[in-house]
Design a protein around this motif. Structure first.
Motif, PDB file in Angstrom:
ATOM      1  N   GLY A 182      38.667  44.879  48.887  1.00 44.28           N
ATOM      2  CA  GLY A 182      39.563  43.716  48.299  1.00 44.28           C
ATOM      3  C   GLY A 182      39.181  42.303  48.633  1.00 44.28           C
ATOM      4  O   GLY A 182      39.051  41.560  48.182  1.00 44.28           O
ATOM      5  N   PHE A 212      39.522  38.673  41.383  1.00 42.09           N
ATOM      6  CA  PHE A 212      40.666  38.240  42.434  1.00 42.09           C
ATOM      7  C   PHE A 212      41.654  39.184  42.288  1.00 42.09           C
ATOM      8  O   PHE A 212      42.125  39.517  43.188  1.00 42.09           O
ATOM      9  CB  PHE A 212      40.674  36.886  42.158  1.00 42.09           C
ATOM     10  N   GLY A 213      42.164  39.324  41.118  1.00 45.02           N
ATOM     11  CA  GLY A 213      43.265  40.254  41.018  1.00 45.02           C
ATOM     12  C   GLY A 213      42.901  41.801  41.151  1.00 45.02           C
ATOM     13  O   GLY A 213      43.903  42.370  41.848  1.00 45.02           O
ATOM     14  N   PHE A 214      41.896  42.312  41.255  1.00 41.96           N
ATOM     15  CA  PHE A 214      41.265  43.587  41.526  1.00 41.96           C
ATOM     16  C   PHE A 214      41.310  43.558  42.995  1.00 41.96           C
ATOM     17  O   PHE A 214      41.932  44.560  43.823  1.00 41.96           O
ATOM     18  CB  PHE A 214      40.204  43.971  40.820  1.00 41.96           C
ATOM     19  N   VAL A 236      42.984  41.676  45.217  1.00 43.84           N
ATOM     20  CA  VAL A 236      44.469  41.646  45.574  1.00 43.84           C
ATOM     21  C   VAL A 236      45.088  43.081  45.371  1.00 43.84           C
ATOM     22  O   VAL A 236      45.904  43.559  46.175  1.00 43.84           O
ATOM     23  CB  VAL A 236      45.224  40.671  44.987  1.00 43.84           C
ATOM     24  N   PHE A 237      44.914  43.654  44.214  1.00 43.58           N
ATOM     25  CA  PHE A 237      45.370  45.088  43.960  1.00 43.58           C
ATOM     26  C   PHE A 237      44.905  46.141  44.918  1.00 43.58           C
ATOM     27  O   PHE A 237      45.694  47.006  45.404  1.00 43.58           O
ATOM     28  CB  PHE A 237      45.002  45.453  42.440  1.00 43.58           C
ATOM     29  N   CYS A 251      35.874  41.449  47.061  1.00 49.30           N
ATOM     30  CA  CYS A 251      36.194  40.762  45.595  1.00 49.30           C
ATOM     31  C   CYS A 251      36.821  39.598  45.378  1.00 49.30           C
ATOM     32  O   CYS A 251      36.548  38.737  44.673  1.00 49.30           O
ATOM     33  CB  CYS A 251      37.388  41.873  45.100  1.00 49.30           C
ATOM     34  N   CYS A 252      37.715  39.265  46.467  1.00 44.58           N
ATOM     35  CA  CYS A 252      38.388  37.872  46.412  1.00 44.58           C
ATOM     36  C   CYS A 252      37.408  36.922  46.797  1.00 44.58           C
ATOM     37  O   CYS A 252      37.273  35.698  46.103  1.00 44.58           O
ATOM     38  CB  CYS A 252      39.411  37.978  47.460  1.00 44.58           C
ATOM     39  N   TRP A 257      39.009  35.834  37.649  1.00 47.53           N
ATOM     40  CA  TRP A 257      40.398  35.933  37.956  1.00 47.53           C
ATOM     41  C   TRP A 257      40.648  37.203  38.067  1.00 47.53           C
ATOM     42  O   TRP A 257      41.653  37.927  38.673  1.00 47.53           O
ATOM     43  CB  TRP A 257      41.263  35.322  37.125  1.00 47.53           C
ATOM     44  N   LEU A 258      40.098  37.971  37.095  1.00 49.25           N
ATOM     45  CA  LEU A 258      40.033  39.571  37.066  1.00 49.25           C
ATOM     46  C   LEU A 258      39.556  40.192  38.294  1.00 49.25           C
ATOM     47  O   LEU A 258      39.920  41.313  38.697  1.00 49.25           O
ATOM     48  CB  LEU A 258      39.289  40.144  35.763  1.00 49.25           C
ATOM     49  N   ALA A 271      35.179  36.212  43.821  1.00 47.14           N
ATOM     50  CA  ALA A 271      35.600  35.493  42.825  1.00 47.14           C
ATOM     51  C   ALA A 271      35.706  33.979  43.158  1.00 47.14           C
ATOM     52  O   ALA A 271      35.549  33.191  42.271  1.00 47.14           O
ATOM     53  CB  ALA A 271      37.043  36.124  42.696  1.00 47.14           C
TER      54      ALA A 271
END
Length: 65
Positions: free
Chosen positions: A9, A40-42, A44-45, A12-13, A37-38, A16
């Protein structure tokens, strides 16, 4: 397992963030900066899932009087 989810995670951030900071490089590698943003959202998820797994994994003994 939660350790790898947190690190994935975080990567991924950071990816991004890199896509947003260096859009020319993103176009060179074929990535779309608007889709950052996708990613980044993944990220955070994944970190939220790791936090939920970690918090639910602790077993506490309760005193029953």
């Amino acid at each position: 397992m939660t350790n790898s989810l947190i690190w994935t995670g975080l990567v991924c951030c950071l990816a991004a963030l890199g896509l947003q900071l260096f859009p020319d490089l993103a176009f060179m590698i074929g990535a779309e900066p608007a889709a950052a943003w996708l990613v980044f959202g993944f990220g955070v998820f994944l970190m939220l899932i790791a936090a939920m797994i970690a918090s639910g994994g602790r077993q506490t003994r309760r005193k029953t009087d």
